[in-house]
Design a protein around this motif. Sequence first.
Motif, PDB file in Angstrom:
ATOM      1  N   SER A  97      50.032  15.846  52.481  1.00 40.95           N
ATOM      2  CA  SER A  97      49.059  16.147  53.525  1.00 40.95           C
ATOM      3  C   SER A  97      47.831  16.776  52.893  1.00 40.95           C
ATOM      4  O   SER A  97      47.935  17.546  51.938  1.00 40.95           O
ATOM      5  N   VAL A  98      46.683  16.463  53.432  1.00 44.89           N
ATOM      6  CA  VAL A  98      45.421  17.048  52.964  1.00 44.89           C
ATOM      7  C   VAL A  98      44.888  17.908  54.096  1.00 44.89           C
ATOM      8  O   VAL A  98      44.738  17.448  55.227  1.00 44.89           O
ATOM      9  N   LEU A  99      44.625  19.172  53.787  1.00 45.00           N
ATOM     10  CA  LEU A  99      44.154  20.120  54.784  1.00 45.00           C
ATOM     11  C   LEU A  99      42.791  20.661  54.394  1.00 45.00           C
ATOM     12  O   LEU A  99      42.459  20.744  53.219  1.00 45.00           O
ATOM     13  N   SER A 100      42.030  21.061  55.386  1.00 44.47           N
ATOM     14  CA  SER A 100      40.715  21.647  55.159  1.00 44.47           C
ATOM     15  C   SER A 100      40.717  23.082  55.661  1.00 44.47           C
ATOM     16  O   SER A 100      41.268  23.380  56.719  1.00 44.47           O
ATOM     17  N   LEU A 101      40.097  23.978  54.876  1.00 39.80           N
ATOM     18  CA  LEU A 101      39.926  25.366  55.281  1.00 39.80           C
ATOM     19  C   LEU A 101      38.446  25.618  55.529  1.00 39.80           C
ATOM     20  O   LEU A 101      37.606  25.181  54.746  1.00 39.80           O
ATOM     21  N   PRO A 102      38.104  26.347  56.579  1.00 40.72           N
ATOM     22  CA  PRO A 102      36.705  26.706  56.776  1.00 40.72           C
ATOM     23  C   PRO A 102      36.203  27.574  55.617  1.00 40.72           C
ATOM     24  O   PRO A 102      36.979  28.351  55.038  1.00 40.72           O
ATOM     25  N   LEU A 103      34.945  27.454  55.285  1.00 43.67           N
ATOM     26  CA  LEU A 103      34.365  28.217  54.178  1.00 43.67           C
ATOM     27  C   LEU A 103      34.566  29.715  54.381  1.00 43.67           C
ATOM     28  O   LEU A 103      34.906  30.431  53.442  1.00 43.67           O
ATOM     29  N   SER A 104      34.415  30.188  55.593  1.00 47.42           N
ATOM     30  CA  SER A 104      34.578  31.629  55.857  1.00 47.42           C
ATOM     31  C   SER A 104      36.001  32.095  55.558  1.00 47.42           C
ATOM     32  O   SER A 104      36.203  33.205  55.050  1.00 47.42           O
ATOM     33  N   ASP A 105      36.994  31.258  55.852  1.00 43.33           N
ATOM     34  CA  ASP A 105      38.389  31.614  55.560  1.00 43.33           C
ATOM     35  C   ASP A 105      38.635  31.660  54.055  1.00 43.33           C
ATOM     36  O   ASP A 105      39.286  32.573  53.550  1.00 43.33           O
ATOM     37  N   SER A 106      38.107  30.685  53.326  1.00 37.88           N
ATOM     38  CA  SER A 106      38.326  30.671  51.873  1.00 37.88           C
ATOM     39  C   SER A 106      37.606  31.839  51.206  1.00 37.88           C
ATOM     40  O   SER A 106      38.117  32.419  50.250  1.00 37.88           O
ATOM     41  N   GLN A 107      36.451  32.234  51.725  1.00 43.24           N
ATOM     42  CA  GLN A 107      35.751  33.399  51.177  1.00 43.24           C
ATOM     43  C   GLN A 107      36.531  34.678  51.471  1.00 43.24           C
ATOM     44  O   GLN A 107      36.610  35.570  50.623  1.00 43.24           O
ATOM     45  N   ALA A 108      37.118  34.777  52.656  1.00 43.71           N
ATOM     46  CA  ALA A 108      37.936  35.943  53.002  1.00 43.71           C
ATOM     47  C   ALA A 108      39.183  36.012  52.122  1.00 43.71           C
ATOM     48  O   ALA A 108      39.606  37.100  51.721  1.00 43.71           O
ATOM     49  N   LEU A 109      39.763  34.846  51.800  1.00 43.23           N
ATOM     50  CA  LEU A 109      40.945  34.819  50.928  1.00 43.23           C
ATOM     51  C   LEU A 109      40.611  35.331  49.530  1.00 43.23           C
ATOM     52  O   LEU A 109      41.471  35.907  48.859  1.00 43.23           O
ATOM     53  N   ALA A 110      39.381  35.144  49.084  1.00 44.95           N
ATOM     54  CA  ALA A 110      38.979  35.616  47.765  1.00 44.95           C
ATOM     55  C   ALA A 110      39.125  37.132  47.656  1.00 44.95           C
ATOM     56  O   ALA A 110      39.379  37.655  46.566  1.00 44.95           O
ATOM     57  N   HIS A 111      39.019  37.850  48.771  1.00 44.98           N
ATOM     58  CA  HIS A 111      39.162  39.305  48.755  1.00 44.98           C
ATOM     59  C   HIS A 111      40.608  39.741  48.564  1.00 44.98           C
ATOM     60  O   HIS A 111      40.863  40.902  48.243  1.00 44.98           O
ATOM     61  N   LEU A 112      41.555  38.834  48.733  1.00 43.83           N
ATOM     62  CA  LEU A 112      42.967  39.160  48.518  1.00 43.83           C
ATOM     63  C   LEU A 112      43.392  38.973  47.058  1.00 43.83           C
ATOM     64  O   LEU A 112      44.489  39.384  46.680  1.00 43.83           O
ATOM     65  N   VAL A 113      42.538  38.361  46.272  1.00 40.86           N
ATOM     66  CA  VAL A 113      42.896  38.046  44.884  1.00 40.86           C
ATOM     67  C   VAL A 113      42.973  39.325  44.056  1.00 40.86           C
ATOM     68  O   VAL A 113      42.065  40.151  44.066  1.00 40.86           O
ATOM     69  N   GLU A 114      44.097  39.478  43.363  1.00 42.95           N
ATOM     70  CA  GLU A 114      44.314  40.600  42.467  1.00 42.95           C
ATOM     71  C   GLU A 114      44.931  40.069  41.179  1.00 42.95           C
ATOM     72  O   GLU A 114      45.430  38.942  41.146  1.00 42.95           O
ATOM     73  N   ARG A 115      44.890  40.866  40.152  1.00 42.22           N
ATOM     74  CA  ARG A 115      45.441  40.426  38.868  1.00 42.22           C
ATOM     75  C   ARG A 115      46.913  40.056  38.999  1.00 42.22           C
ATOM     76  O   ARG A 115      47.364  39.039  38.505  1.00 42.22           O
ATOM     77  N   THR A 116      47.671  40.890  39.641  1.00 44.05           N
ATOM     78  CA  THR A 116      49.064  40.562  39.953  1.00 44.05           C
ATOM     79  C   THR A 116      49.158  40.510  41.466  1.00 44.05           C
ATOM     80  O   THR A 116      48.970  41.519  42.138  1.00 44.05           O
ATOM     81  N   MET A 117      49.402  39.334  41.993  1.00 41.54           N
ATOM     82  CA  MET A 117      49.377  39.146  43.440  1.00 41.54           C
ATOM     83  C   MET A 117      50.782  38.989  43.996  1.00 41.54           C
ATOM     84  O   MET A 117      51.641  38.368  43.392  1.00 41.54           O
TER      85      MET A 117
END
Length: 53
Positions: free
Chosen positions: A2-22
């Motif tokens: 399946s191919v899914l699309s994420l809104p740009l605002s959601d993908s930018q918000a996900l970037a704030h969850l990124v940590e070295r060890t997640m």
Amino acid sequence: MSVLSLPLSDSQALAHLVERTMDLNCLIQDDGILLSNSSGSVPVTVTPLKGFS
């Protein structure tokens, strides 16, 4: 597959969850997804683009 699309605002918000060890948690309910970690959570809206059986 399946191919899914994420809104740009959601993908930018996900970037704030990124940590070295997640350690991400994922809650799937109805047609929504909630990704969270110790620093916050992000509701994600996915749009199906194409699905293969």
